[in-house]
Write a protein that holds these residues in place. Structure first.
Motif, PDB file in Angstrom:
ATOM      1  N   THR A   1      86.947  51.441  46.661  1.00 56.87           N
ATOM      2  CA  THR A   1      86.130  50.226  46.583  1.00 56.87           C
ATOM      3  C   THR A   1      84.762  50.555  46.012  1.00 56.87           C
ATOM      4  O   THR A   1      84.162  51.576  46.347  1.00 56.87           O
TER       5      THR A   1
ATOM      6  N   VAL B   1      83.233  41.793  48.349  1.00 53.04           N
ATOM      7  CA  VAL B   1      84.150  42.918  48.147  1.00 53.04           C
ATOM      8  C   VAL B   1      84.373  43.659  49.464  1.00 53.04           C
ATOM      9  O   VAL B   1      85.510  43.937  49.858  1.00 53.04           O
TER      10      VAL B   1
ATOM     11  N   VAL C   1      87.928  44.063  51.656  1.00 57.90           N
ATOM     12  CA  VAL C   1      88.493  45.380  52.000  1.00 57.90           C
ATOM     13  C   VAL C   1      88.683  45.493  53.511  1.00 57.90           C
ATOM     14  O   VAL C   1      89.705  46.012  53.986  1.00 57.90           O
TER      15      VAL C   1
ATOM     16  N   ALA D   1      89.449  48.022  44.507  1.00 63.32           N
ATOM     17  CA  ALA D   1      88.743  46.797  44.894  1.00 63.32           C
ATOM     18  C   ALA D   1      87.536  46.589  43.988  1.00 63.32           C
ATOM     19  O   ALA D   1      86.595  47.380  44.009  1.00 63.32           O
TER      20      ALA D   1
END
Length: 641
Positions: free
Chosen positions: A2, A12, A16, A88
């Motif tokens: 990520t 984001v 996650v 991600a």
């Protein structure tokens, strides 16, 4: 992997965290690679969190950008042995993750979540929008599968030449965000009849300054939740607004449910998670009619979309809801009902389905690569081949411009590759490439001659001159080239397809989307025909200035050597990598002055264009017939003419 993670909380990071909780609940094992930061946890939801070296993002001291090289990422993946790599919102760290996953032949799923190109434009960073688009395109083409959060995002990716795009939205925490969180105490503290609210980062890309157009709506007050580099300027611009700073958890849910109208002016949203949370809270939404909001807001049902950049339209839409409590309640109820089927559990189940699809696609890709690396005799691998007749097709890059040889000749990457191949026992070599030629020239003129020569190896690097025309149909261009490749494969020749590439120059950025789209098409041609694909995106140093000649359009001698050795590696030339490193250490190129560049290259090019001429007019191929490279005589039975 990520780009953003705790302790920095944003869309984001939130996604996650939800994915990790779902993986833990459903019995899957997870491992997280995230940029190192003070406060980064070492474990969460049963998953170990591995810190990756990082740098602070300009303007956001608490936001980190991962800087680990691809080999370190690959080593981490090798230790964990994943079945799939989830990227991600990939950009910097995600690029290295995509390369590492490909190197280990592990499927990767890239979730497109941030419009980095739009952010770059807003922040006026050195990386131009065009270069950002180039990077996004090559990254997502590396991934096995790309997930787009909205229809608009999917179209944007398709325009960049990214295929294998699937729709995957975001879930909403309907237990936390709901109308019952509305707080009379908060509303009393804000001291107003109607609350117009915003939740999000206070940063240029969010265009929060547009909310200033709403300050004087009668009986209404702006309440802004969030923090960021733009906050001091926004507080000056909107002195009557209430700035609550960063909120999360129940405090955020209470504030959001206490709004009467939720407004989001950002035009670069790929999805719009806060819009979903507003609807879950029973609050109508007014958002710009671009990007993710197009999929989330139903005009006249649960909110309004206004014309991007039209602040009068924004004000009119907000005033319409601010002055009509009955309409607000109806819109809010419709929005609340619309998100009830978008739980994180159902969305994450969809993600697991995409993971399964990526694993199946990886198996297909592996089979295609294996087929490309075999000759008609499947018992021979690419590493064991020795070609006897090699023909190079293309334009000035393959002719060898800016790579001078002895006695005013040109060498070029194809000539150098021929020498590498000849070292294994001699080679008959023809180079039919001529400067300024296009795909049609290769298919109509060079191809027939190549077929006459009965080669067992053909290289094709073409398309750049087509792609820089004012208008180009990439699909038609690729179809024409595929027909040529099919004919070459039909006579038993191995075909090396090289994707065209651009120099790392600001002016080249305007063609980035076309080149990415064409490269994706070439990958499809290779998979269908069994050609050997040389994807130059795998070599991110190729666009760098030392690899380009004095005209800034063609490869320098160093660039030609670099490309020849990279192709040699793929073709199984022994020690090509080591030879390339040694060769590079023995050479250096001198830069050219800007004035000389204009006199020697730019002005002549403009003159030719104005007179409808091309540099290759009247020229013939430098090796229209075979020349023999090697010390031994031609093997018996090999045609030389």
């Amino acid at each position: 992997m990520t780009e953003s993670f705790l302790p920095h909380m944003n869309g984001v990071t939130g996604s996650v965290l939800q994915i990790l909780r779902h993986l833990e609940r459903t019995g899957h094992e997870a491992h997280v690679l995230a940029p190192d930061a003070v406060g980064l946890p070492t474990e969460i939801s049963g998953a170990a969190v591995e810190a990756i070296p990082s740098l602070a993002l300009p303007g956001y001291r608490n936001v980190r950008v991962g800087t680990s090289p691809a080999h370190r990422v690959a080593a981490s993946l090798r230790r964990f042995q994943p079945d799939v790599v989830h990227l991600a919102s990939p950009f910097a760290l995600g690029w290295r993750g995509a390369l590492a996953a490909e190197r280990l032949e592990v499927p990767s799923v890239a979730a497109y979540q941030t419009d980095v190109a739009a952010y770059a434009a807003r922040y006026r960073v050195p990386a131009t929008t065009g270069l950002a688009h180039t990077h996004i395109a090559r990254l997502h083409r590396r991934a096995t599968l790309t997930l787009a959060p909205s229809e608009d995002a999917a179209h944007r990716l398709a325009d960049l030449g990214v295929d294998r795009v699937r729709r995957w939205g975001r879930g909403v925490d309907a237990e936390r965000f709901q109308p019952m969180r509305r707080s009379a105490q908060l509303r009393a503290a804000w001291g107003t009849e109607t609350v117009i609210g915003y939740v999000g980062r206070l940063a240029p890309e969010k265009q929060v300054e547009d909310l200033a157009a709403l300050q004087d709506i009668p009986g209404a007050r702006l309440v802004i939740v969030g923090d960021g580099p733009s906050r001091p300027r926004l507080e000056t611009l909107m002195p009557s607004a209430v700035f609550l700073g960063h909120l999360e958890g129940d405090a955020l849910a209470a504030a959001l449910a206490s709004f009467d109208v939720f407004v989001h002016p950002g035009e670069s949203e790929t999805f719009g998670q806060t819009l979903q949370e507003a609807h879950a809270s029973g609050v109508p939404v007014v958002a710009t009619g671009r990007g993710g909001p197009l999929d989330l807001v139903r005009m006249g049902i649960d909110g309004w979309l206004y014309r991007p950049g039209d602040l009068e339209d924004l004000r009119m839409r907000v005033a319409d809801l601010a002055g009509d409590a009955r309409k607000r309640r109806a819109f809010g109820a419709a929005g609340h009902q619309a998100v009830q089927g978008r739980s994180w559990a159902s969305v994450c189940d969809q993600l697991l389905g995409h993971f399964d699809e990526a694993r199946a696609l990886q198996a297909v890709d592996a089979g295609a690569r294996a087929r490309r690396r075999t000759r008609p005799d499947p018992s021979r691998s690419i590493d064991a081949r020795r070609w006897q007749r090699y023909v190079a097709l293309g334009d000035s890059l393959t002719e060898g411009l800016c790579d001078p040889g002895p006695e005013e000749t040109l060498r070029g990457w194809a000539d150098r590759l021929a020498l590498l191949l000849a070292s294994r026992g001699g080679l008959h070599y023809a180079n039919l490439a001529i400067r300024s030629k296009r795909v049609r020239d290769v298919c109509e003129t060079q191809l027939p001659r190549a077929i006459e020569l009965r080669p067992d190896l053909v290289s094709v690097l073409i398309g750049a001159n087509d792609l820089v025309k004012p208008r180009v149909d990439v699909t038609a261009l690729a179809a024409e080239l595929e027909s040529a490749v099919t004919r070459l494969r039909a006579i038993g020749a191995d075909v090396v397809l090289v994707t065209p590439f651009l120099p790392d120059r600001r002016a080249a950025g305007i063609y980035a989307a076309r080149f990415a789209s064409f490269a994706t098409a070439l990958a499809g041609i290779a998979a269908r025909t069994g050609a050997i694909l040389i994807d130059t995106d795998l070599h991110p140093t190729l666009p760098e200035r030392p690899h380009w000649g004095e005209d800034l359009v063609h490869l320098s001698s160093r660039g030609h050597r670099f490309l020849a050795y990279r192709v040699g590696e793929v073709l199984g030339v022994p020690h090509a990598d080591a030879l390339g490193a040694l060769d590079a250490s023995l050479h250096d190129d001198e830069p050219i002055s800007a004035g000389l560049w204009w006199r020697r290259h730019a002005l002549p090019w403009v003159w030719r264009r104005l007179h409808g001429r091309a540099a290759g007019d009247g020229r013939v191929a430098k090796h229209d017939d075979y020349v023999y490279l090697g010390r031994s005589r031609a093997p018996r039975g090999v045609s030389v003419g």
